[in-house]
Design a protein around this motif. Structure first.
Motif, mmCIF file in Angstrom:
data_model
loop_
_atom_site.group_PDB
_atom_site.id
_atom_site.type_symbol
_atom_site.label_atom_id
_atom_site.label_comp_id
_atom_site.label_asym_id
_atom_site.label_seq_id
_atom_site.Cartn_x
_atom_site.Cartn_y
_atom_site.Cartn_z
ATOM 1 N N LYS A 7 0.819 -1.212 0.000
ATOM 2 C CA LYS A 7 0.000 0.000 0.000
ATOM 3 C C LYS A 7 0.855 1.265 0.000
ATOM 4 O O LYS A 7 0.494 2.277 -0.580
ATOM 5 N N SER A 8 1.987 1.222 0.723
ATOM 6 C CA SER A 8 2.842 2.406 0.806
ATOM 7 C C SER A 8 4.293 1.983 0.979
ATOM 8 O O SER A 8 4.582 0.863 1.409
ATOM 9 N N LEU A 9 5.218 2.888 0.641
ATOM 10 C CA LEU A 9 6.641 2.616 0.714
ATOM 11 C C LEU A 9 7.343 3.786 1.388
ATOM 12 O O LEU A 9 6.891 4.929 1.302
ATOM 13 N N LYS A 10 8.490 3.489 2.027
ATOM 14 C CA LYS A 10 9.273 4.550 2.650
ATOM 15 C C LYS A 10 10.034 5.317 1.565
ATOM 16 O O LYS A 10 10.817 4.731 0.823
ATOM 17 N N THR A 11 9.804 6.605 1.519
ATOM 18 C CA THR A 11 10.408 7.413 0.451
ATOM 19 C C THR A 11 11.926 7.463 0.563
ATOM 20 O O THR A 11 12.619 7.453 -0.450
ATOM 21 N N ASP A 12 12.467 7.504 1.797
ATOM 22 C CA ASP A 12 13.922 7.594 1.923
ATOM 23 C C ASP A 12 14.608 6.329 1.409
ATOM 24 O O ASP A 12 15.689 6.393 0.812
ATOM 25 N N ILE A 147 14.476 12.794 -8.531
ATOM 26 C CA ILE A 147 14.237 14.217 -8.255
ATOM 27 C C ILE A 147 12.752 14.479 -8.002
ATOM 28 O O ILE A 147 12.379 15.271 -7.116
ATOM 29 N N LEU A 148 11.887 13.807 -8.753
ATOM 30 C CA LEU A 148 10.443 13.951 -8.513
ATOM 31 C C LEU A 148 10.064 13.429 -7.130
ATOM 32 O O LEU A 148 9.240 14.037 -6.429
ATOM 33 N N LEU A 149 10.679 12.327 -6.698
ATOM 34 C CA LEU A 149 10.410 11.801 -5.363
ATOM 35 C C LEU A 149 10.903 12.758 -4.276
ATOM 36 O O LEU A 149 10.216 12.977 -3.269
ATOM 37 N N TYR A 152 8.511 15.566 -4.060
ATOM 38 C CA TYR A 152 7.281 15.117 -3.392
ATOM 39 C C TYR A 152 7.451 15.137 -1.878
ATOM 40 O O TYR A 152 6.574 15.595 -1.145
ATOM 41 N N VAL A 153 8.596 14.643 -1.403
ATOM 42 C CA VAL A 153 8.860 14.619 0.042
ATOM 43 C C VAL A 153 8.945 16.030 0.604
ATOM 44 O O VAL A 153 8.417 16.333 1.682
ATOM 45 N N LYS A 154 9.623 16.924 -0.140
ATOM 46 C CA LYS A 154 9.756 18.299 0.331
ATOM 47 C C LYS A 154 8.405 19.004 0.421
ATOM 48 O O LYS A 154 8.152 19.782 1.344
ATOM 49 N N GLU A 155 7.531 18.746 -0.543
ATOM 50 C CA GLU A 155 6.238 19.439 -0.588
ATOM 51 C C GLU A 155 5.227 18.856 0.393
ATOM 52 O O GLU A 155 4.404 19.584 0.949
ATOM 53 N N SER A 157 6.077 16.521 3.023
ATOM 54 C CA SER A 157 6.677 16.147 4.316
ATOM 55 C C SER A 157 6.229 14.766 4.765
ATOM 56 O O SER A 157 6.173 14.463 5.971
ATOM 57 N N GLN A 158 5.892 13.901 3.810
ATOM 58 C CA GLN A 158 5.443 12.554 4.124
ATOM 59 C C GLN A 158 6.602 11.577 4.001
ATOM 60 O O GLN A 158 7.351 11.609 3.038
ATOM 61 N N LEU A 159 6.734 10.705 5.020
ATOM 62 C CA LEU A 159 7.789 9.704 5.003
ATOM 63 C C LEU A 159 7.385 8.464 4.224
ATOM 64 O O LEU A 159 8.227 7.636 3.887
ATOM 65 N N LEU A 160 6.087 8.326 3.963
ATOM 66 C CA LEU A 160 5.577 7.203 3.189
ATOM 67 C C LEU A 160 4.890 7.720 1.939
ATOM 68 O O LEU A 160 4.322 8.815 1.944
ATOM 69 N N ILE A 161 4.945 6.934 0.900
ATOM 70 C CA ILE A 161 4.269 7.299 -0.338
ATOM 71 C C ILE A 161 3.352 6.141 -0.733
ATOM 72 O O ILE A 161 3.749 4.974 -0.727
ATOM 73 N N GLU A 162 2.120 6.482 -1.037
ATOM 74 C CA GLU A 162 1.159 5.461 -1.427
ATOM 75 C C GLU A 162 1.486 4.930 -2.823
ATOM 76 O O GLU A 162 2.101 5.611 -3.638
ATOM 77 N N LYS A 163 1.022 3.722 -3.035
ATOM 78 C CA LYS A 163 1.282 3.068 -4.314
ATOM 79 C C LYS A 163 0.770 3.910 -5.474
ATOM 80 O O LYS A 163 1.429 4.047 -6.509
ATOM 81 N N ARG A 164 -0.409 4.518 -5.298
ATOM 82 C CA ARG A 164 -1.001 5.317 -6.366
ATOM 83 C C ARG A 164 -0.121 6.515 -6.710
ATOM 84 O O ARG A 164 0.125 6.807 -7.880
ATOM 85 N N ASN A 165 0.373 7.206 -5.695
ATOM 86 C CA ASN A 165 1.238 8.374 -5.932
ATOM 87 C C ASN A 165 2.596 7.952 -6.513
ATOM 88 O O ASN A 165 3.178 8.655 -7.333
ATOM 89 N N PHE A 166 3.083 6.789 -6.053
ATOM 90 C CA PHE A 166 4.355 6.266 -6.581
ATOM 91 C C PHE A 166 4.258 6.034 -8.083
ATOM 92 O O PHE A 166 5.135 6.439 -8.852
ATOM 93 N N LEU A 167 3.191 5.375 -8.488
ATOM 94 C CA LEU A 167 3.004 5.084 -9.907
ATOM 95 C C LEU A 167 2.780 6.359 -10.717
ATOM 96 O O LEU A 167 3.204 6.454 -11.872
ATOM 97 N N GLU A 168 2.125 7.345 -10.099
ATOM 98 C CA GLU A 168 1.895 8.619 -10.787
ATOM 99 C C GLU A 168 3.210 9.338 -11.058
ATOM 100 O O GLU A 168 3.445 9.859 -12.158
ATOM 101 N N LEU A 169 4.100 9.352 -10.048
ATOM 102 C CA LEU A 169 5.409 9.981 -10.228
ATOM 103 C C LEU A 169 6.245 9.221 -11.257
ATOM 104 O O LEU A 169 6.969 9.825 -12.048
ATOM 105 N N LEU A 170 6.142 7.895 -11.235
ATOM 106 C CA LEU A 170 6.868 7.092 -12.212
ATOM 107 C C LEU A 170 6.385 7.402 -13.626
ATOM 108 O O LEU A 170 7.189 7.515 -14.566
#
Length: 624
Positions: A7-12, A147-149, A152-155, A157-170
């Motif tokens: 469902k979500s992944l650690k952005t770092d 760089i997009l990731l 996303y983290v800077k804007e 401030s989320q430490l996790l990214i949902e699968k939907r947002n991950f695929l959107e950035l990809l």
């Protein structure tokens, strides 16, 4: 593809491993050219960085800076101005790895991406092949995604990214990469270029299949180097004629062949001439490869060291293109060869001399001597492993190991011929080459480097190849031939002259077309755009039209001067008014934010409209 249960992944973690892979891809381009000590150190640093990342350990920045400075100093110990590139690449390699030890902020990651791009650019100094393009595409796409990731983290401030947002950035990173292709092509085609290098700095010799000095017994094994050393544009010829001559050796010390003397030119040659063009990669030697036996090389600033041996004034440190002519099925005449071709080193034992006599006993003439020596050596094994060593490697080859590479075969035969009074010499160059049918040229690799023998018999020099029975490479995989042809003809050979030809070709063409051929496709395009616009408008307004139609049937009609919310507030029935406000809220949230109407949105709005219809039917609501 992401697994469905994720469902979500650690952005770092994502950014770290993407950056890790970017550096690995860049490093793969220079691994063949740097010392093994640098490679091992690089791998150890990266493995330690993985350990630090898992344990959430961050090394102080001042320690990283001190280590980076140490790597620079270490890489440049004992360097010379002629050899400045390789130490720079070594330092760059280690610094790019140690940047992973510190606390990773967006600034540190950007530094890592810059170092990776510099490392990739440095690999082009050693070799320009289509693998460089593959690495460039991978690094660019991964860097854009990273760089997009980071953004996303800077804007968020989320430490996790949902699968939907991950695929959107990809998806956006792929889109950016694809959109950059046309711009890159324009830059490549029209950016001014020069036939001279931007930086004319030294580059030390790394791997090569050819050397102007041949030493025996210094290594126990040889690793095949598949690097392309030259491409030769010509018609396909018999593979037995693919000998590329570079140097002749006349003196053997017992362990080393050298070119000792510049002899007088008193040769004469006959044969059928063939012309070809060679694109020769940097060899850091002065010798030019030419098809045996060469007649002429059309290149300024060259000299003839010996018949068939052409040299440049300085070492070849950049790609060189030249045209040459050679004799096919040649006969090389010389009235009286130099006595240096009978030289025998003192290290050759009586045992070796006795063996030579035994092999060639009862021979009627020189040709029978040659035949018997060739038969004798044919029983030996050609190998690049477990090579003879010691102070007398030739005799170790003959009496002990009985296997070796072309150096041992050629040396043994030349010495045996000399012991029997037959003048002989060793010739160095390349043997074979794979023919690219797409481009009409031969590809010769460093692994094709070869030594053979020439013997003088009754006024003629004849070629002898005691290790010639080994299989030679005459073909490459079809996909390689195709990619190599595209890369070299579209990219590598695209120079200033090609730019001029392209510019002339882009002049206004003299083409006469009837206007009808232009009007018809434009009309179809116009109708298509109208159709798409009406379809989009209808789809966007369909839920609202149904909603207003249901209310109108119940006598609740919207006046032209009322907004939707104002109109809804005129409804007396609380349940109907509340449900209608819910409809308007969802509709406005999609319409005025320029979002796409998804099937789920249409389903929700139609469901609310149905509920409103049910309320009207059950209560028979009215309009005040």
């Amino acid at each position: 593809m992401l697994l469905p249960f994720i469902k979500s992944l650690k952005t770092d973690n994502i950014i770290y491993f993407l950056s890790f892979f970017i550096v690995i891809v860049a490093f793969s381009g220079i691994i063949s050219y740097i010392p093994i000590t640098i490679t091992v150190t690089f791998i150890m640093i990266l493995l330690l960085s993985l350990f630090f990342h898992i344990r959430n350990i961050h090394i102080n920045q001042w320690i990283i800076n001190v280590l980076s400075l140490f790597f620079i100093v270490y890489s440049f110990l004992g360097f010379s101005i002629e050899d400045i590139v390789l130490p720079s690449v070594e330092a760059l390699t280690l610094i790019s790895a140690i940047r992973f030890w510190g606390k990773k902020t967006w600034r540190e990651y950007f530094q890592i991406y810059l170092l990776a791009m510099l490392l990739l650019g440095a690999s082009a100094l050693f070799s320009i092949s289509w693998f460089f393009l593959v690495r460039l595409v991978f690094i660019f796409m991964l860097t854009v995604f990273s760089i997009l990731l980071i953004t996303y983290v800077k804007e968020t401030s989320q430490l996790l990214i949902e699968k939907r947002n991950f695929l959107e950035l990809l998806k956006y990173s792929l889109l950016i990469s694809i959109l950059s292709i046309p711009l890159s092509i324009l830059f490549f085609l029209f950016l001014p270029r020069t036939p001279y290098p931007l930086f004319d700095i030294g580059l030390a010799k790394s791997k090569t299949g050819f050397s102007s000095i041949v030493s025996l017994g210094t290594v126990s094994s040889i690793e095949e180097d598949r690097t392309v050393v030259m491409r030769v544009s010509m018609n396909k010829i018999n593979e037995n004629q693919l000998y590329w001559r570079m140097i002749t050796f006349d003196t053997f010390s017992g362990r080393q062949w050298i070119k000792d003397k510049h002899l007088d030119f008193n040769t004469f040659i006959t044969g059928q001439k063939i012309r070809y063009t060679i694109v020769f990669e940097p060899s850091y030697e002065n010798y030019l490869p030419v098809l045996d036996f060469p007649a002429t090389v059309y290149l300024k600033g060259i000299s003839i060291e010996h018949p068939g041996i052409f040299k440049t004034e300085s070492s070849i440190e950049r790609q060189l293109k030249y045209t040459a002519e050679s004799y096919m099925n040649f006969i090389l005449y010389e009235a009286e060869p130099s006595k240096i071709y009978l030289q025998i080193p003192q290290i050759i034992s009586e045992k070796f001399k006795t063996l030579t006599d035994e092999i060639t006993k009862n021979s009627k003439d020189e040709r029978e001597i040659i035949e018997k020596i060739l038969i004798f050596l044919s029983n030996y094994e050609y190998s690049l492993k477990t090579l003879p060593k010691g102070n007398n490697p030739v005799e170790d080859f003959i009496f002990n190991t009985k296997k070796g590479n072309c150096e041992y075969f050629a040396t043994s035969m030349a010495l045996m011929l000399r012991l029997k009074g037959i003048p002989s010499r060793v010739v160095g160059g390349f043997r074979g080459g794979s023919y690219n049918n797409f481009g009409g040229y031969y590809i010769v690799r460093a692994s094709d480097a070869h030594l053979w023998v020439e013997a003088w018999i009754k006024g003629q020099w004849i070629r002898l190849d005691p290790s010639g029975s080994r299989p030679i490479r005459v073909s490459e995989p079809i996909i390689f031939n195709f990619l190599d042809y595209l890369w070299n003809n579209v990219v590598v050979n695209y120079d200033f002259k090609a730019q001029l030809r392209l510019t002339k070709a882009l002049k206004k063409p003299d083409i006469k077309l009837d206007k009808i051929y232009l009007i018809i496709p434009l009309a179809f395009l116009f109708l298509f755009l109208i159709f798409k616009g009406l379809k989009f408008y209808h789809r966007k307004n369909e839920p609202l039209n149904r909603f207003l139609s249901i209310l109108k049937k119940a006598g609740i009609e919207r006046k032209d001067n009322l907004g939707l919310e104002e109109f809804i507030m005129t409804i007396d029935n609380d349940a109907l008014r509340e449900k209608s406000l819910r409809f308007v809220e969802i509709y406005y949230n999609i319409y005025f934010k320029d979002k796409k109407f998804k099937k789920s949105d249409l389903k929700s709005l139609n469901k609310i409209s149905g509920e409103i219809d049910e309320i009207i039917k059950s209560t028979r609501s009215y309009h005040r």
